[in-house]
Design a protein around this motif. Structure first.
Motif, PDB file in Angstrom:
ATOM      1  N   VAL A 218       0.828  -1.207   0.000  1.00 61.81           N
ATOM      2  CA  VAL A 218       0.000   0.000   0.000  1.00 61.81           C
ATOM      3  C   VAL A 218       0.863   1.257   0.000  1.00 61.81           C
ATOM      4  O   VAL A 218       1.892   1.319   0.680  1.00 61.81           O
ATOM      5  N   GLU A 219       0.444   2.268  -0.785  1.00 62.54           N
ATOM      6  CA  GLU A 219       1.088   3.574  -0.725  1.00 62.54           C
ATOM      7  C   GLU A 219       0.651   4.246   0.577  1.00 62.54           C
ATOM      8  O   GLU A 219      -0.534   4.530   0.779  1.00 62.54           O
ATOM      9  N   LYS A 222      -1.416   7.749   0.895  1.00 62.66           N
ATOM     10  CA  LYS A 222      -2.773   7.816   0.336  1.00 62.66           C
ATOM     11  C   LYS A 222      -3.625   6.597   0.678  1.00 62.66           C
ATOM     12  O   LYS A 222      -4.782   6.525   0.258  1.00 62.66           O
ATOM     13  N   ASN A 223      -3.051   5.640   1.418  1.00 68.43           N
ATOM     14  CA  ASN A 223      -3.740   4.375   1.685  1.00 68.43           C
ATOM     15  C   ASN A 223      -4.245   3.758   0.378  1.00 68.43           C
ATOM     16  O   ASN A 223      -5.348   3.230   0.286  1.00 68.43           O
ATOM     17  N   LYS A 224      -3.408   3.816  -0.641  1.00 74.28           N
ATOM     18  CA  LYS A 224      -3.779   3.364  -1.981  1.00 74.28           C
ATOM     19  C   LYS A 224      -3.001   2.098  -2.335  1.00 74.28           C
ATOM     20  O   LYS A 224      -1.803   2.004  -2.084  1.00 74.28           O
ATOM     21  N   GLU A 226      -0.790  -0.288  -4.109  1.00 76.20           N
ATOM     22  CA  GLU A 226       0.315  -0.049  -5.041  1.00 76.20           C
ATOM     23  C   GLU A 226       0.740  -1.326  -5.751  1.00 76.20           C
ATOM     24  O   GLU A 226       1.148  -1.314  -6.903  1.00 76.20           O
ATOM     25  N   ARG A 446     -11.413  -2.922  -4.617  1.00 76.96           N
ATOM     26  CA  ARG A 446     -10.489  -1.806  -4.826  1.00 76.96           C
ATOM     27  C   ARG A 446     -10.874  -1.023  -6.077  1.00 76.96           C
ATOM     28  O   ARG A 446     -10.808   0.203  -6.117  1.00 76.96           O
ATOM     29  N   SER A 449     -13.652   1.220  -5.271  1.00 74.01           N
ATOM     30  CA  SER A 449     -13.358   2.246  -4.260  1.00 74.01           C
ATOM     31  C   SER A 449     -12.314   3.238  -4.765  1.00 74.01           C
ATOM     32  O   SER A 449     -11.620   3.878  -3.986  1.00 74.01           O
ATOM     33  N   LYS A 450     -12.178   3.305  -6.097  1.00 70.60           N
ATOM     34  CA  LYS A 450     -11.293   4.278  -6.757  1.00 70.60           C
ATOM     35  C   LYS A 450      -9.847   4.173  -6.277  1.00 70.60           C
ATOM     36  O   LYS A 450      -9.195   5.173  -5.987  1.00 70.60           O
ATOM     37  N   GLY A 451      -9.397   2.935  -6.166  1.00 71.73           N
ATOM     38  CA  GLY A 451      -7.986   2.724  -5.872  1.00 71.73           C
ATOM     39  C   GLY A 451      -7.641   2.639  -4.412  1.00 71.73           C
ATOM     40  O   GLY A 451      -6.530   2.286  -4.059  1.00 71.73           O
ATOM     41  N   LYS A 452      -8.602   2.982  -3.525  1.00 73.37           N
ATOM     42  CA  LYS A 452      -8.313   2.910  -2.093  1.00 73.37           C
ATOM     43  C   LYS A 452      -8.167   1.455  -1.659  1.00 73.37           C
ATOM     44  O   LYS A 452      -8.881   0.579  -2.138  1.00 73.37           O
ATOM     45  N   SER A 453      -7.245   1.221  -0.724  1.00 68.69           N
ATOM     46  CA  SER A 453      -7.090  -0.127  -0.189  1.00 68.69           C
ATOM     47  C   SER A 453      -8.227  -0.388   0.783  1.00 68.69           C
ATOM     48  O   SER A 453      -8.430   0.378   1.724  1.00 68.69           O
TER      49      SER A 453
END
Length: 462
Positions: A218-219, A222-224, A226, A446, A449-453
């Motif tokens: 996860v990034e 941004k809690n995104k 990766e 994911r 949720s637009k890329g959010k983890s």
């Protein structure tokens, strides 16, 4: 004339006797004679309730001498080793060449383990000075395993086997001043377990017992999501779940790592292609690669053929290596890494900071990403470890490298890593490893949720 013939016959008989009991290269007693004498000594000791020790001696990295300089030089090294062993032997010892670069020694009238240890230490010290053979300078070293009669075996087979087991454990003691180990029952259990694992591992691919799990990366800022790391799992009918730390080293030693590694890479590439066909978001998937794989001259070609077969974009494939590659054939490893990099595959250094050679490898290999070992993350809150993490991040930034923190389990750890601008995180705080079906569901969530983890995603962990 008749007297002369008798003398010649006597000399021939004496020479034949020597050939029967002596090793032709070293002049020491041979294996057959040693075992015969050992059997006799066991019978005598059993009657008289005596104790004695058996030392199994093996020279470290002798194969490299043979492979590099040839068997003629290797034989001369063995001869010199035998002379030094003889010089360290006392009158109450029987020394023999067991075979190759292995020697055995029977030590009589033993009163304590300390006495045996000191004898073994004197043997190793006899190799402290260099030996010069065919214009080459050598420093020989050896490992010694010790079995004690009657505690470690009541017959020659078991005594020799157990001393041999102890010798191999001594070889593993790289941090000890002297590679000397006494046999213990725990060693035998380890050997039996290892034998069982190796036997079952040879059937694992055929029986479809291996599988992959995926752990998100996860990034942090941004809690995104990766990327992910592909983790190998093995569940065997007889052994149950076998942790990777128990079977990967055996796979490397036996050469099974090549077929297992190919299986992992094929399945990861198939997974990436499957996600593409299903319209799911593609993320880089990291695959662990061992030094043994990188030493294989055909490794890069195998990787290329798998990528071409599955027609995947190499932006979504990463390889992770550890500092153990520094102990391998660096020329071959660097050649393979250069070819892999030419394919567009990025390279991560796993467990960074745990060994002395990690920094040197940054100079020698084309590393793109560092993974800070969990050992440092566990100790966040301690000034020393936090300074080390900051130093790694600062160095990585200067070198243009991204950093992943492994083993994040608490909000406190995450907050610190966010404060020091660590790029990516991996660990139970985000998600445990998931089987392939559950990870696909994770990717679908994911996607929506637009890329959010996904927070607190609960699925089939492995």
């Amino acid at each position: 004339m008749l007297e002369q013939l008798k003398n010649e016959r006597t000399e021939m008989e004496n020479e034949l006797k020597k050939l029967i009991i002596k090793d032709s290269l070293t002049g020491l007693y041979n294996k057959a004679f040693f075992i015969e004498q050992l059997d006799r000594f066991i019978q005598k000791s059993d009657r008289e309730k005596d104790r004695f020790g058996l030392l199994f001696i093996d020279f470290n990295k002798f194969k490299e001498i043979n492979d590099t300089l040839g068997h003629h030089t290797g034989d001369r090294v063995i001869f010199e080793a035998a002379r030094r062993l003889e010089s360290a032997v006392s009158e109450n010892c029987l020394l023999a060449r067991y075979g190759g670069d292995e020697f055995v020694m029977l030590v009589c009238d033993v009163h304590s383990r300390a006495e045996l240890y000191n004898i073994a230490k004197e043997i190793l010290q006899s190799f402290d000075s260099a030996c010069y053979i065919d214009g080459h300078e050598f420093y020989l070293s050896a490992s010694i395993g010790i079995a004690l009669y009657p505690f470690d075996g009541r017959d020659s087979d078991n005594l020799i086997k157990n001393a041999d087991i102890a010798m191999y454990k001594a070889k593993e003691d790289k941090d000890e001043e002297y590679n000397i180990r006494f046999f213990t029952s725990e060693m035998e259990k380890e050997v039996q377990e290892r034998f069982m694992i190796e036997t079952q591992l040879r059937k694992a691919l055929e029986n479809q017992e291996l599988s992959l799990c995926f752990q998100p990366i996860v990034e942090i800022s941004k809690n995104k999501l990766e990327g992910a790391e592909a983790l190998l799992r093995w569940k065997n009918v007889k052994l149950g779940f076998v942790p990777p730390e128990k079977f990967i080293s055996i796979a490397e030693e036996t050469g099974l790592i090549h077929s297992i590694g190919k299986y992992v890479l094929e399945n990861v590439c198939n997974f990436i292609k499957s996600m593409e066909r299903k319209g799911l978001p593609l993320i880089p998937v990291a695959v662990n690669i061992s030094a043994k794989q990188l030493e294989n001259r055909n490794f890069a070609e195998t990787v290329k053929s798998i990528i071409e077969y599955y027609q995947i974009d190499t932006r979504y494939l990463e390889f992770e290596i550890t500092e153990s590659v520094s102990a391998g054939n660096m020329k071959r490893i660097k050649e393979n890494i250069e070819k892999i990099k030419d394919l567009g595959i990025k390279l991560s250094m796993d467990d960074f900071g745990t060994g002395y050679s990690s920094f040197a490898m940054l100079l020698n290999l084309q590393i793109d990403k560092l993974k800070i070992d969990k050992m440092f993350i566990d100790n966040i809150g301690k000034m020393r470890e936090e300074k080390i993490i900051r130093t790694i991040l600062s160095m990585a930034k200067e070198l243009g490298l991204k950093v992943v923190a492994e083993g994040i389990e608490t909000e406190k750890q995450l907050k610190f890593l966010k404060d020091v601008s660590c790029d990516y995180g991996q660990g139970y705080l985000f998600n445990r490893p998931m089987d392939i079906n559950m990870f696909e569901e994770y990717l679908k969530i994911r996607c929506y949720s637009k890329g959010k983890s996904p927070d607190n995603f609960s699925g089939s962990v492995c």
